[in-house]
Design a protein around this motif. Structure first.
Motif, PDB file in Angstrom:
ATOM      1  N   THR A  22       0.833  -1.206   0.000  1.00 49.16           N
ATOM      2  CA  THR A  22       0.000   0.000   0.000  1.00 49.16           C
ATOM      3  C   THR A  22       0.869   1.259   0.000  1.00 49.16           C
ATOM      4  N   ASN A  23       1.906   1.249   0.838  1.00 47.09           N
ATOM      5  CA  ASN A  23       2.792   2.416   0.919  1.00 47.09           C
ATOM      6  C   ASN A  23       3.552   2.646  -0.381  1.00 47.09           C
ATOM      7  N   LEU A  24       3.971   1.549  -1.023  1.00 44.56           N
ATOM      8  CA  LEU A  24       4.727   1.688  -2.279  1.00 44.56           C
ATOM      9  C   LEU A  24       3.847   2.195  -3.416  1.00 44.56           C
ATOM     10  N   LEU A  25       2.562   1.877  -3.349  1.00 47.17           N
ATOM     11  CA  LEU A  25       1.639   2.435  -4.346  1.00 47.17           C
ATOM     12  C   LEU A  25       1.555   3.953  -4.194  1.00 47.17           C
ATOM     13  N   GLU A  28       4.604   5.573  -5.594  1.00 49.46           N
ATOM     14  CA  GLU A  28       4.580   5.688  -7.061  1.00 49.46           C
ATOM     15  C   GLU A  28       4.131   7.075  -7.487  1.00 49.46           C
ATOM     16  N   ASN A  29       3.221   7.691  -6.717  1.00 48.70           N
ATOM     17  CA  ASN A  29       2.775   9.046  -7.040  1.00 48.70           C
ATOM     18  C   ASN A  29       3.932  10.033  -6.913  1.00 48.70           C
ATOM     19  N   TRP A  30       4.739   9.847  -5.878  1.00 53.24           N
ATOM     20  CA  TRP A  30       5.922  10.706  -5.712  1.00 53.24           C
ATOM     21  C   TRP A  30       6.918  10.459  -6.832  1.00 53.24           C
ATOM     22  N   LEU A 148      13.013   9.730  -0.018  1.00 51.60           N
ATOM     23  CA  LEU A 148      12.710   9.630   1.414  1.00 51.60           C
ATOM     24  C   LEU A 148      11.484   8.749   1.650  1.00 51.60           C
ATOM     25  N   LYS A 149      10.434   8.952   0.849  1.00 52.88           N
ATOM     26  CA  LYS A 149       9.216   8.146   0.987  1.00 52.88           C
ATOM     27  C   LYS A 149       9.505   6.671   0.699  1.00 52.88           C
ATOM     28  N   LEU A 150      10.322   6.417  -0.330  1.00 56.77           N
ATOM     29  CA  LEU A 150      10.676   5.041  -0.668  1.00 56.77           C
ATOM     30  C   LEU A 150      11.485   4.406   0.455  1.00 56.77           C
ATOM     31  N   GLU A 151      12.436   5.153   0.984  1.00 56.67           N
ATOM     32  CA  GLU A 151      13.270   4.639   2.070  1.00 56.67           C
ATOM     33  C   GLU A 151      12.414   4.323   3.296  1.00 56.67           C
TER      34      GLU A 151
END
Length: 238
Positions: A22-25, A28-30, A148-151
């Motif tokens: 869910t977080n990785l989806l 994807e927007n970022w 940062l969001k991916l990490e």
């Protein structure tokens, strides 16, 4: 109860992957925003390079014409375009002044036009460079946000799984002891029940029943615990 507890550890670890998915989806927007800004910055730099080439060529033309062009300032400029010549009432002097004025115009106009082109190209290149700097800042900021969001998403899953796997191992160890004890109790109970038959049997049968009880094989498969494997993580490309 033990089986449910074992299964819950599996579900807990699986929830780490589900949450990461869910977080990785959302990440994807970022990423999409970052890629859009990257493309915009790249296109801007291409245009900047083209304008720089046009600026260099225009200013080279101007400098070449200014320094070594075929047209040079008329010699009469200093002597015949003075205030006295320009305001003279003498026809001969006025004619000399006007001839010099024409020659000066023929020399000055191309020089001035080349100067204007050079300045215009400089201005367009400068404006484009300033725009590209802004787009570069926007791209770099969006890249940092995406990274940062991916990490965060990857680290959260890693930490969640480490905690879940640690809890799973502790639960499995405790349940395995409980399951072994339960089976031991069941086997003991079945054999004791068999041994009680010896007391009720006729004397001629006691020895055979005792031997049968000693060799009794008890099926404990009904009390087996299924230990599910660790669910795989959601792939997280950093």
């Amino acid at each position: 109860e033990d089986q449910a507890e074992v299964n819950s550890t599996r579900d807990s670890i699986q929830s780490c992957a589900d949450t990461a998915n869910t977080n990785l989806l959302k990440v994807e927007n970022w990423k999409t925003a970052m890629e859009t800004n990257r493309h915009s910055h790249s296109e801007c730099r291409v245009t900047e390079a083209d304008l720089n080439s046009e600026k260099n060529q225009a200013c080279l033309d101007y400098d070449t014409y200014r320094k070594s062009g075929p047209a040079v300032p008329p010699v009469c400029m200093q002597s015949h375009l003075t205030a006295a010549y320009i305001s003279t009432s003498d026809d001969t002097l006025r004619e000399e002044m006007e001839t010099c004025l024409v020659n000066t115009h023929e020399w000055l106009l191309p020089l001035y036009q080349k100067y204007l082109v050079c300045q215009r190209e400089k201005g367009e290149w400068t404006n484009q460079t300033d725009e590209c700097k802004l787009k570069q800042s926007t791209f770099e900021a969006s890249y940092c946000s995406y990274a940062l969001k991916l990490e965060d998403a990857c680290d959260e899953q890693t930490q969640c799984r480490e905690n879940g796997i640690s809890s799973r191992n502790e639960t499995f160890a405790a349940v395995s002891v409980s399951a072994a004890a339960r089976k031991a109790d069941y086997v003991t109970g079945r054999k004791i029940k068999c041994f009680f038959k010896v007391f009720d049997a006729a004397n001629v049968n006691k020895t055979d029943i005792l031997a049968e009880c000693k060799g009794l094989t008890v099926d404990t498969s009904a009390y087996d615990i299924i230990y599910p494997p660790i669910p795989p993580p959601t792939p997280c490309q950093r």
